[in-house]
Design a protein around this motif. Structure first.
Motif, mmCIF file in Angstrom:
data_model
loop_
_atom_site.group_PDB
_atom_site.id
_atom_site.type_symbol
_atom_site.label_atom_id
_atom_site.label_comp_id
_atom_site.label_asym_id
_atom_site.label_seq_id
_atom_site.Cartn_x
_atom_site.Cartn_y
_atom_site.Cartn_z
ATOM 1 N N UNK A 197 -7.113 -2.436 14.574
ATOM 2 C CA UNK A 197 -8.249 -2.661 13.681
ATOM 3 C C UNK A 197 -7.805 -2.769 12.225
ATOM 4 N N UNK A 198 -6.779 -1.990 11.849
ATOM 5 C CA UNK A 198 -6.311 -2.056 10.465
ATOM 6 C C UNK A 198 -4.873 -1.580 10.364
ATOM 7 N N UNK A 199 -4.193 -2.079 9.354
ATOM 8 C CA UNK A 199 -2.826 -1.678 9.004
ATOM 9 C C UNK A 199 -2.841 -1.335 7.520
ATOM 10 N N UNK A 200 -2.571 -0.077 7.213
ATOM 11 C CA UNK A 200 -2.607 0.348 5.810
ATOM 12 C C UNK A 200 -1.358 1.151 5.460
ATOM 13 N N UNK A 201 -0.744 0.810 4.343
ATOM 14 C CA UNK A 201 0.324 1.659 3.829
ATOM 15 C C UNK A 201 -0.289 2.969 3.345
ATOM 16 N N UNK A 202 0.509 4.036 3.385
ATOM 17 C CA UNK A 202 0.000 5.299 2.870
ATOM 18 C C UNK A 202 1.105 6.060 2.155
ATOM 19 N N UNK A 203 0.674 6.973 1.302
ATOM 20 C CA UNK A 203 1.590 7.785 0.510
ATOM 21 C C UNK A 203 2.105 8.925 1.375
ATOM 22 N N UNK A 204 3.419 9.009 1.623
ATOM 23 C CA UNK A 204 3.928 10.089 2.476
ATOM 24 C C UNK A 204 3.745 11.479 1.870
ATOM 25 N N UNK A 205 3.576 11.567 0.551
ATOM 26 C CA UNK A 205 3.404 12.863 -0.099
ATOM 27 C C UNK A 205 1.979 13.383 0.060
ATOM 28 N N UNK A 206 0.996 12.502 -0.122
ATOM 29 C CA UNK A 206 -0.404 12.917 -0.042
ATOM 30 C C UNK A 206 -1.054 12.554 1.281
ATOM 31 N N UNK A 207 -0.410 11.632 2.053
ATOM 32 C CA UNK A 207 -0.943 11.135 3.320
ATOM 33 C C UNK A 207 -2.215 10.305 3.131
ATOM 34 N N UNK A 208 -2.486 9.876 1.916
ATOM 35 C CA UNK A 208 -3.667 9.064 1.658
ATOM 36 C C UNK A 208 -3.366 7.587 1.870
ATOM 37 N N UNK A 209 -4.287 6.897 2.552
ATOM 38 C CA UNK A 209 -4.117 5.470 2.806
ATOM 39 C C UNK A 209 -4.225 4.685 1.511
ATOM 40 N N UNK A 210 -3.473 3.582 1.443
ATOM 41 C CA UNK A 210 -3.467 2.738 0.245
ATOM 42 C C UNK A 210 -3.843 1.307 0.647
ATOM 43 N N UNK A 211 -3.068 0.344 0.194
ATOM 44 C CA UNK A 211 -3.439 -1.054 0.413
ATOM 45 C C UNK A 211 -3.288 -1.459 1.871
ATOM 46 N N UNK A 212 -4.107 -2.403 2.269
ATOM 47 C CA UNK A 212 -4.062 -2.927 3.625
ATOM 48 C C UNK A 212 -3.046 -4.051 3.717
ATOM 49 N N UNK A 213 -2.332 -4.128 4.838
ATOM 50 C CA UNK A 213 -1.360 -5.203 5.070
ATOM 51 C C UNK A 213 -1.781 -5.966 6.318
ATOM 52 N N UNK A 214 -1.368 -7.230 6.370
ATOM 53 C CA UNK A 214 -1.757 -8.070 7.501
ATOM 54 C C UNK A 214 -0.852 -7.872 8.705
ATOM 55 N N UNK A 245 10.484 -1.067 5.711
ATOM 56 C CA UNK A 245 9.303 -1.026 4.852
ATOM 57 C C UNK A 245 9.450 0.101 3.832
ATOM 58 N N UNK A 246 9.118 -0.156 2.560
ATOM 59 C CA UNK A 246 9.271 0.894 1.553
ATOM 60 C C UNK A 246 8.275 2.037 1.714
ATOM 61 N N UNK A 247 7.164 1.802 2.401
ATOM 62 C CA UNK A 247 6.141 2.820 2.613
ATOM 63 C C UNK A 247 5.799 2.916 4.106
ATOM 64 N N UNK A 248 5.372 4.099 4.564
ATOM 65 C CA UNK A 248 4.897 4.190 5.955
ATOM 66 C C UNK A 248 3.575 3.461 6.111
ATOM 67 N N UNK A 249 3.244 3.130 7.348
ATOM 68 C CA UNK A 249 2.025 2.365 7.629
ATOM 69 C C UNK A 249 1.182 3.107 8.658
ATOM 70 N N UNK A 250 -0.104 3.143 8.417
ATOM 71 C CA UNK A 250 -1.077 3.773 9.333
ATOM 72 C C UNK A 250 -1.767 2.662 10.126
ATOM 73 N N UNK A 251 -1.597 2.707 11.450
ATOM 74 C CA UNK A 251 -2.172 1.703 12.343
ATOM 75 C C UNK A 251 -3.366 2.331 13.048
#
Length: 249
Positions: free
Chosen positions: A203-220, A189-195
């Motif tokens: 409940x949710x799977x979201x990619x996040x920015x490894x530099x800022x640790x902020x969650x981004x788009x949701x993935x299925x 995966x090009x980005x880490x994912x927060x489960x």
């Protein structure tokens, strides 16, 4: 710039049609292609034959050049993978870079799940031993939103696949847990994912920015693949074999 729109013109050439016919009918063929035409020809072959392709070069720099040219000509640049050689020479006890490990495992995962990837590599890269296909495939697992998962068992499984625990996930092959939140960066995966878990349910799977640790788009869904070409899960078997090896013989 993408030149994939020119591929249908190449596919209409009589010489190209003869080449694809020979490739389908024979296990091995030899042909001469001028250097400037190799990238478009390979991209056209991939589109016409729709099979996995491994492009082998003599040097790592040549492999990177061909991969760059293929990205210009291929209609699906996401299907082109670099399988790099490690920087250390054979038997040098120097760690491989995280980028090299991630790229190699991403290419291996593509071969296991992608119907027609293009793998560009060098001779020395292929000379390195890697994870057996059966172990690679058995270590792959898909996590989906709404799925019920035992978090403790999942953590044990990803450790056995070579993932390293970190306080903050910043590189591929790392994971972190905070209560019911699991951060993991799989090499595929090009980005880490927060489960995020609610009980045992994802409940949710979201990619996040490894530099800022902020969650981004949701993935299925998230495909977990091995994070190492030498799986720690086989450590006990290897230790047993080494212990039983007679060094005096």
């Amino acid at each position: 710039m993408n030149l994939s729109g020119l591929l249908p013109l190449i596919e209409q050439l009589d010489a190209f049609k003869r080449l694809t016919t020979e490739l389908r009918d024979h296990a091995t063929i030899t042909t001469d292609v001028i250097e400037s035409a190799r990238a478009p020809m390979l991209a056209a072959l991939s589109r016409s034959l729709f099979v996995p392709m491994v492009i082998l070069t003599a040097r790592a720099d040549r492999a990177k050049q061909i991969a760059h040219e293929l990205n210009i000509w291929s209609p699906a640049a996401a299907n082109i993978f670099d399988f790099p050689e490690p920087d250390p020479l054979f038997y040098e006890r120097i760690p491989w870079s995280a980028e090299t490990i991630a790229a190699r495992l991403s290419a291996l995962a593509a071969l296991a799940q992608n119907p027609a990837p293009i793998i560009v590599t060098s001779v020395r890269a292929l000379m390195q031993k890697t994870v057996p296909p059966a172990d690679l495939i058995s270590g792959m697992r898909v996590l989906r939103r709404g799925e019920s998962v035992n978090l403790t068992e999942l953590l044990s499984a990803i450790v056995a696949l070579g993932y390293n625990y970190e306080v903050v996930v910043e590189t591929p092959g790392a994971f972190s847990r905070r209560g019911g939140i699991l951060d993991v960066w799989t090499p595929a995966n090009p980005q880490p994912v927060r489960i995020e878990f609610v009980g045992n349910e994802i409940d949710s799977l979201r990619e996040f920015d490894p530099a800022t640790q902020r969650s981004a788009k949701q993935v299925k869904a998230l495909m977990i693949v091995p994070a190492s070409e030498a799986l720690p899960g086989h450590g006990h078997d290897v230790a047993a074999k080494v212990a039983g090896f007679d060094l005096s013989t």
